[in-house]
Motif scaffolding. Structure first.
Motif, PDB file in Angstrom:
ATOM      1  N   ASP A 123       0.769  -1.067  -0.019  1.00 35.75           N
ATOM      2  CA  ASP A 123       0.028  -0.019   0.008  1.00 35.75           C
ATOM      3  C   ASP A 123       0.825   1.120   0.107  1.00 35.75           C
ATOM      4  O   ASP A 123       0.577   2.186  -0.487  1.00 35.75           O
ATOM      5  N   SER A 124       1.974   1.250   0.739  1.00 34.59           N
ATOM      6  CA  SER A 124       2.916   2.325   0.855  1.00 34.59           C
ATOM      7  C   SER A 124       4.194   2.129   0.523  1.00 34.59           C
ATOM      8  O   SER A 124       4.706   0.911   1.013  1.00 34.59           O
ATOM      9  N   ILE A 125       4.789   2.678  -0.753  1.00 38.96           N
ATOM     10  CA  ILE A 125       6.164   2.357  -1.154  1.00 38.96           C
ATOM     11  C   ILE A 125       7.046   3.578  -0.744  1.00 38.96           C
ATOM     12  O   ILE A 125       7.043   4.748  -1.480  1.00 38.96           O
ATOM     13  N   ASP A 126       7.966   3.426   0.388  1.00 33.77           N
ATOM     14  CA  ASP A 126       8.817   4.482   0.603  1.00 33.77           C
ATOM     15  C   ASP A 126      10.094   4.180   0.111  1.00 33.77           C
ATOM     16  O   ASP A 126      10.543   3.021  -0.603  1.00 33.77           O
ATOM     17  N   GLU A 127      11.101   4.933   0.599  1.00 31.19           N
ATOM     18  CA  GLU A 127      12.350   4.596   0.105  1.00 31.19           C
ATOM     19  C   GLU A 127      13.121   3.447   0.653  1.00 31.19           C
ATOM     20  O   GLU A 127      13.758   2.914  -0.381  1.00 31.19           O
ATOM     21  N   SER A 128      12.624   2.871   1.659  1.00 33.15           N
ATOM     22  CA  SER A 128      13.237   1.573   2.064  1.00 33.15           C
ATOM     23  C   SER A 128      12.694   0.590   1.210  1.00 33.15           C
ATOM     24  O   SER A 128      13.389  -0.324   1.001  1.00 33.15           O
ATOM     25  N   VAL A 129      11.375   0.671   0.907  1.00 39.08           N
ATOM     26  CA  VAL A 129      10.762  -0.461  -0.041  1.00 39.08           C
ATOM     27  C   VAL A 129      11.795  -0.445  -1.610  1.00 39.08           C
ATOM     28  O   VAL A 129      12.347  -1.524  -2.151  1.00 39.08           O
ATOM     29  N   TRP A 130      11.895   0.789  -1.844  1.00 40.02           N
ATOM     30  CA  TRP A 130      12.957   0.925  -3.070  1.00 40.02           C
ATOM     31  C   TRP A 130      14.273   0.223  -3.152  1.00 40.02           C
ATOM     32  O   TRP A 130      14.881  -0.334  -3.787  1.00 40.02           O
ATOM     33  N   GLU A 131      14.846   0.479  -1.798  1.00 36.54           N
ATOM     34  CA  GLU A 131      16.161  -0.231  -1.512  1.00 36.54           C
ATOM     35  C   GLU A 131      16.168  -1.559  -1.494  1.00 36.54           C
ATOM     36  O   GLU A 131      17.006  -1.977  -1.849  1.00 36.54           O
ATOM     37  N   THR A 147      20.082  -2.603 -12.867  1.00 35.05           N
ATOM     38  CA  THR A 147      19.484  -2.433 -11.784  1.00 35.05           C
ATOM     39  C   THR A 147      19.097  -1.042 -11.591  1.00 35.05           C
ATOM     40  O   THR A 147      17.891  -0.515 -11.448  1.00 35.05           O
ATOM     41  N   MET A 148      19.934   0.088 -11.529  1.00 32.57           N
ATOM     42  CA  MET A 148      19.610   1.412 -11.501  1.00 32.57           C
ATOM     43  C   MET A 148      18.820   1.788 -12.617  1.00 32.57           C
ATOM     44  O   MET A 148      17.823   2.790 -12.298  1.00 32.57           O
ATOM     45  N   GLU A 149      18.959   1.431 -13.875  1.00 36.05           N
ATOM     46  CA  GLU A 149      18.026   1.753 -14.993  1.00 36.05           C
ATOM     47  C   GLU A 149      16.595   1.273 -14.709  1.00 36.05           C
ATOM     48  O   GLU A 149      15.605   2.159 -14.899  1.00 36.05           O
ATOM     49  N   LEU A 150      16.488   0.022 -14.228  1.00 32.71           N
ATOM     50  CA  LEU A 150      14.978  -0.471 -13.929  1.00 32.71           C
ATOM     51  C   LEU A 150      14.369   0.097 -12.847  1.00 32.71           C
ATOM     52  O   LEU A 150      12.933   0.556 -12.626  1.00 32.71           O
ATOM     53  N   VAL A 151      14.990   0.419 -11.853  1.00 27.69           N
ATOM     54  CA  VAL A 151      14.468   0.979 -10.230  1.00 27.69           C
ATOM     55  C   VAL A 151      14.115   2.606 -10.731  1.00 27.69           C
ATOM     56  O   VAL A 151      12.943   2.769 -10.524  1.00 27.69           O
ATOM     57  N   ARG A 155       9.920   3.488 -10.479  1.00 32.91           N
ATOM     58  CA  ARG A 155       9.781   4.589  -9.444  1.00 32.91           C
ATOM     59  C   ARG A 155       8.900   5.492 -10.365  1.00 32.91           C
ATOM     60  O   ARG A 155       7.633   5.882  -9.734  1.00 32.91           O
ATOM     61  N   GLU A 156       9.106   5.865 -11.543  1.00 27.60           N
ATOM     62  CA  GLU A 156       8.416   6.743 -12.431  1.00 27.60           C
ATOM     63  C   GLU A 156       6.896   6.273 -12.803  1.00 27.60           C
ATOM     64  O   GLU A 156       5.791   6.877 -12.617  1.00 27.60           O
ATOM     65  N   ARG A 157       7.122   4.804 -12.938  1.00 25.81           N
ATOM     66  CA  ARG A 157       5.731   4.147 -13.390  1.00 25.81           C
ATOM     67  C   ARG A 157       5.069   4.086 -12.230  1.00 25.81           C
ATOM     68  O   ARG A 157       3.308   4.229 -12.293  1.00 25.81           O
ATOM     69  N   VAL A 158       5.308   3.463 -11.330  1.00 22.76           N
ATOM     70  CA  VAL A 158       4.616   3.586  -9.780  1.00 22.76           C
ATOM     71  C   VAL A 158       3.833   4.854  -9.570  1.00 22.76           C
ATOM     72  O   VAL A 158       2.693   5.120  -8.944  1.00 22.76           O
ATOM     73  N   LYS A 159       4.627   5.832  -9.651  1.00 19.88           N
ATOM     74  CA  LYS A 159       4.361   7.314  -9.294  1.00 19.88           C
ATOM     75  C   LYS A 159       2.957   7.677 -10.119  1.00 19.88           C
ATOM     76  O   LYS A 159       1.969   8.186  -9.802  1.00 19.88           O
ATOM     77  N   VAL A 160       3.121   7.402 -11.496  1.00 19.26           N
ATOM     78  CA  VAL A 160       2.160   7.805 -12.693  1.00 19.26           C
ATOM     79  C   VAL A 160       0.946   7.034 -12.387  1.00 19.26           C
ATOM     80  O   VAL A 160      -0.324   7.310 -12.513  1.00 19.26           O
ATOM     81  N   MET A 172       3.136  -4.240 -15.412  1.00 20.13           N
ATOM     82  CA  MET A 172       4.166  -3.263 -15.277  1.00 20.13           C
ATOM     83  C   MET A 172       5.586  -3.805 -15.336  1.00 20.13           C
ATOM     84  O   MET A 172       6.395  -3.599 -16.104  1.00 20.13           O
ATOM     85  N   LEU A 173       5.502  -4.709 -14.320  1.00 17.76           N
ATOM     86  CA  LEU A 173       6.843  -5.402 -14.232  1.00 17.76           C
ATOM     87  C   LEU A 173       7.398  -6.223 -15.360  1.00 17.76           C
ATOM     88  O   LEU A 173       8.608  -6.273 -15.740  1.00 17.76           O
ATOM     89  N   ARG A 174       6.269  -7.143 -15.959  1.00 18.88           N
ATOM     90  CA  ARG A 174       6.691  -7.900 -16.939  1.00 18.88           C
ATOM     91  C   ARG A 174       7.276  -6.939 -18.212  1.00 18.88           C
ATOM     92  O   ARG A 174       8.066  -7.480 -18.815  1.00 18.88           O
ATOM     93  N   GLU A 175       6.736  -5.905 -18.408  1.00 18.79           N
ATOM     94  CA  GLU A 175       6.794  -4.982 -19.646  1.00 18.79           C
ATOM     95  C   GLU A 175       8.326  -4.689 -19.395  1.00 18.79           C
ATOM     96  O   GLU A 175       8.889  -4.695 -20.319  1.00 18.79           O
ATOM     97  N   GLU A 176       8.703  -4.128 -18.399  1.00 20.90           N
ATOM     98  CA  GLU A 176       9.971  -3.601 -17.932  1.00 20.90           C
ATOM     99  C   GLU A 176      11.072  -4.703 -18.050  1.00 20.90           C
ATOM    100  O   GLU A 176      12.263  -4.499 -18.546  1.00 20.90           O
TER     101      GLU A 176
END
Length: 398
Positions: A123-131, A147-151, A155-160, A172-176
């Motif tokens: 439900d909530s994706i904060d910085e720790s989740v992205w790590e 890894t950096m490219e995918l993260v 980030r951008e797609r989850v925000k949108v 989304m994950l499958r596509e990327e």
């Protein structure tokens, strides 16, 4: 006196007459005993001991051929027992292999996909989740840059996206991930026969990654596609390699060119294999090479020599580098060195199950710009199949 002489004369004449009649009488008696009736097929004419039998007309009688003995009197003829040729195995078609590999991959290598889905569906994706997402990708051997490219993209797609339902996150994950694996790369094998010679394929790699086994399994794949194949056992440093390769070939009716001399010149064996392939007009010649430590300059130079010797009579159409998927980043180091020596055209990833991390596919392709063309997921004879980007990602996320 005269009267006595006349009596004696009559007696002598009588004896002479009787003596002449005795042989005639005896012959007539013998004939009458031997032939009491007309002759038939079972009663041939008497035979003169000094000449062939003759008929009453004087013509020569041909000797009667001996009648064959009754069947019961014939000796039984025992044919030597011919050992039955070993039954050739029928390799699985490519379609069947893909189904099996996809099922096995989804069972063994799903930590990456399921881990990411669990993190991104919160439900909530904060910085720790992205790590955690970043760490999951790195542990899967995707590589730092990827890894950096995918993260960043995620980030951008989850925000949108706003909503993070499992269905949307998985799509989304499958596509990327498919973008990272890059379905646009040409993963076909260059095995089309030329006008006057076969396609030539070299298989290289370090010790222990399964090169010889891969050559044997790939021979099965090509036989299933109705290709006429010949194998060259140029791994002359490992005593059992030639016999192992010949055994793989014999199982599907593929001949193997090998040397009976331990430690023979591998370039010479490779040359003879290609020569035999040209003479026999086969479709594909596959050359198995000895394992090389990528940090041994002399061994790597010799591998280059094998390729140059082959090219005296035919071009090398495909050079496959076999890598053990469980070696992770060490496989990248190997790949770089081999690519410099023999111009790698494709990667074969073996042992892509259990402890292997699927991200190595992304890392190798990004580092070398060379596609993964084949993957192996087990020890079975048909556990090798063409790599398919979408099927691979689907298996990770299933």
């Amino acid at each position: 006196m005269n009267e006595s002489l006349a009596i004696i004369l009559y007696i002598v004449i009588g004896l002479a007459v009787i003596g002449g009649l005795v042989p005639v009488f005896l012959k007539a008696r013998r004939n009458s005993q031997n032939y009491t009736g007309p002759r038939d097929a079972n009663d041939p004419a008497p035979q003169d001991l000094d000449g062939p039998a003759t008929s009453s007309a004087g013509t020569l009688l041909e000797e009667r051929p001996e009648a064959p003995a009754p069947a019961s009197d014939l000796e039984a003829v025992v044919e030597p027992e011919i050992p039955a040729a070993p039954a050739l195995e029928k390799p699985l078609p490519v379609e069947g292999r893909l189904v099996r590999l996809r099922a096995r991959l989804s069972k063994s290598n799903n930590a990456l996909g399921k881990g990411l889905l669990a993190l991104l569906s919160q439900d909530s994706i904060d910085e720790s989740v992205w790590e955690e997402v970043e760490e999951t990708l790195l542990l899967a051997d995707i590589g730092t840059d990827s890894t950096m490219e995918l993260v960043d993209t995620l980030r951008e797609r989850v925000k949108v996206l706003g909503t993070r339902s499992p269905e949307h996150v998985q799509a989304m994950l499958r596509e990327e991930l498919i973008k990272l694996v890059d379905p646009s790369m040409d993963r076909s094998l260059n095995i089309a026969r030329h006008d006057n010679r076969p396609a030539v394929l070299m298989v290289v790699g370090v010790n222990g990654v399964g090169k010889t086994t891969t050559v044997g399994k790939l021979a099965r794949v090509l036989v299933a596609e109705d290709k006429d194949v010949l194998l060259g056992a140029a791994d002359t440093f490992r005593a059992a390699a030639a016999e192992q390769l010949a055994t793989w070939g014999a199982r599907v009716g593929v001949p193997t060119v090998k040397s009976d001399v331990d430690g023979a010149d591998p370039a010479s064996v490779a040359f003879e294999a290609v020569k035999a392939g040209i003479e026999q007009e086969v479709d594909v010649v596959m050359v198995d090479t000895a394992g090389r430590l990528q940090n041994k300059v002399g061994l790597m130079d010799e591998l280059g020599k094998v390729k140059r010797v082959i090219e005296k009579q035919a071009t090398v159409d495909e050079v496959l580098l076999v890598l053990d998927a469980t070696t992770g980043q060490n496989g990248l180091t190997q790949a770089k060195v081999f690519s410099d020596v023999v111009n790698i055209t494709g990667i074969v990833l073996t042992k892509l199950d259990g402890t292997a991390k699927g991200g190595i596919v992304v890392a190798i392709q990004k580092t070398l710009g060379v596609p993964v063309k084949l993957v192996g997921l087990g020890e079975g004879a048909d556990d090798l199949a063409p790599f398919d980007a979408e099927s691979f990602v689907d298996a990770l996320l299933s």
